[in-house]
Each structure stands twice: as C-alpha cells, then as structure tokens.
Design a protein around this motif. Structure first.
Motif, PDB file in Angstrom:
ATOM      1  N   ASP A   1       0.818  -1.221   0.000  1.00  0.00           N
ATOM      2  CA  ASP A   1       0.000   0.000   0.000  1.00  0.00           C
ATOM      3  C   ASP A   1       0.846   1.263   0.000  1.00  0.00           C
ATOM      4  O   ASP A   1       0.326   2.364   0.088  1.00  0.00           O
ATOM      5  N   GLY A   2       2.173   1.127  -0.097  1.00  0.00           N
ATOM      6  CA  GLY A   2       3.063   2.284  -0.160  1.00  0.00           C
ATOM      7  C   GLY A   2       3.623   2.717   1.191  1.00  0.00           C
ATOM      8  O   GLY A   2       4.457   3.614   1.247  1.00  0.00           O
ATOM      9  N   THR A   3       3.193   2.092   2.279  1.00  0.00           N
ATOM     10  CA  THR A   3       3.716   2.416   3.599  1.00  0.00           C
ATOM     11  C   THR A   3       5.204   2.084   3.643  1.00  0.00           C
ATOM     12  O   THR A   3       5.607   0.974   3.288  1.00  0.00           O
ATOM     13  N   ALA A   4       6.031   3.052   4.053  1.00  0.00           N
ATOM     14  CA  ALA A   4       7.476   2.845   4.134  1.00  0.00           C
ATOM     15  C   ALA A   4       7.918   2.852   5.590  1.00  0.00           C
ATOM     16  O   ALA A   4       7.381   3.588   6.414  1.00  0.00           O
ATOM     17  N   ALA A   5       8.903   2.015   5.906  1.00  0.00           N
ATOM     18  CA  ALA A   5       9.429   1.929   7.264  1.00  0.00           C
ATOM     19  C   ALA A   5      10.830   1.338   7.208  1.00  0.00           C
ATOM     20  O   ALA A   5      11.284   0.908   6.153  1.00  0.00           O
ATOM     21  N   GLN A   6      11.494   1.334   8.358  1.00  0.00           N
ATOM     22  CA  GLN A   6      12.778   0.666   8.476  1.00  0.00           C
ATOM     23  C   GLN A   6      12.674  -0.423   9.518  1.00  0.00           C
ATOM     24  O   GLN A   6      11.950  -0.305  10.500  1.00  0.00           O
ATOM     25  N   MET A   7      13.390  -1.506   9.292  1.00  0.00           N
ATOM     26  CA  MET A   7      13.421  -2.598  10.258  1.00  0.00           C
ATOM     27  C   MET A   7      14.847  -3.097  10.387  1.00  0.00           C
ATOM     28  O   MET A   7      15.691  -2.822   9.528  1.00  0.00           O
TER      29      MET A   7
END
Length: 73
Positions: free
Chosen positions: A15-21
């Motif tokens: 859905d385009g949600t960006a994050a870092q893990m």
C-alpha cells in the motif's frame, strides 16, 4: 560461508507504507503492518468454505501482502 543479512533495511508495503526494520527480526517485531482492530477477523479463504483461519490471532500487526526491501547503509 554465508552472506549475513543482519542490519537495517528499508521496507515498502504494497500500500506504499514505508518503514525501516532491523534484521534479524520480523515485520511484526518492528511494528510494521496494520494493526488488526477486529475488522478482518475472517481470512478470505473462509469464503471458499474453509473453517476460520487463525493466522491473525497472535499477531498484533499482521501484514499479508508482499513487501519490497533493501539494505540501508
């Protein structure tokens, strides 16, 4: 000898949600996904006549879609 995947990764959900893990770890452990507030208590397979699917009962932030990931330096 293997290649280590440990480190920080950027993740983009379908859905385009960006994050870092950080690896090692999971999307759920990093809080990446969409909180299940009970709206999707039934899996789409239930429509096929299958019994209730229990996949989200233990996951606070389930993510069923695909992700794009790449290592951040």
């Amino acid at each position: 000898m293997g290649i280590s995947l440990e480190g920080t990764w950027k993740v983009i959900l379908t859905d385009g949600t960006a994050a870092q893990m950080h690896l090692p770890g999971t999307l759920g452990e990093s809080g990446i996904g969409h909180r299940d507030v009970g709206a999707n208590q039934w899996h789409p397979d239930a429509a096929l006549g299958n019994a209730e699917v229990l996949q989200n009962w233990c996951r606070s932030v389930p993510e069923d879609g695909s992700t794009s990931s790449w290592r951040v330096k």
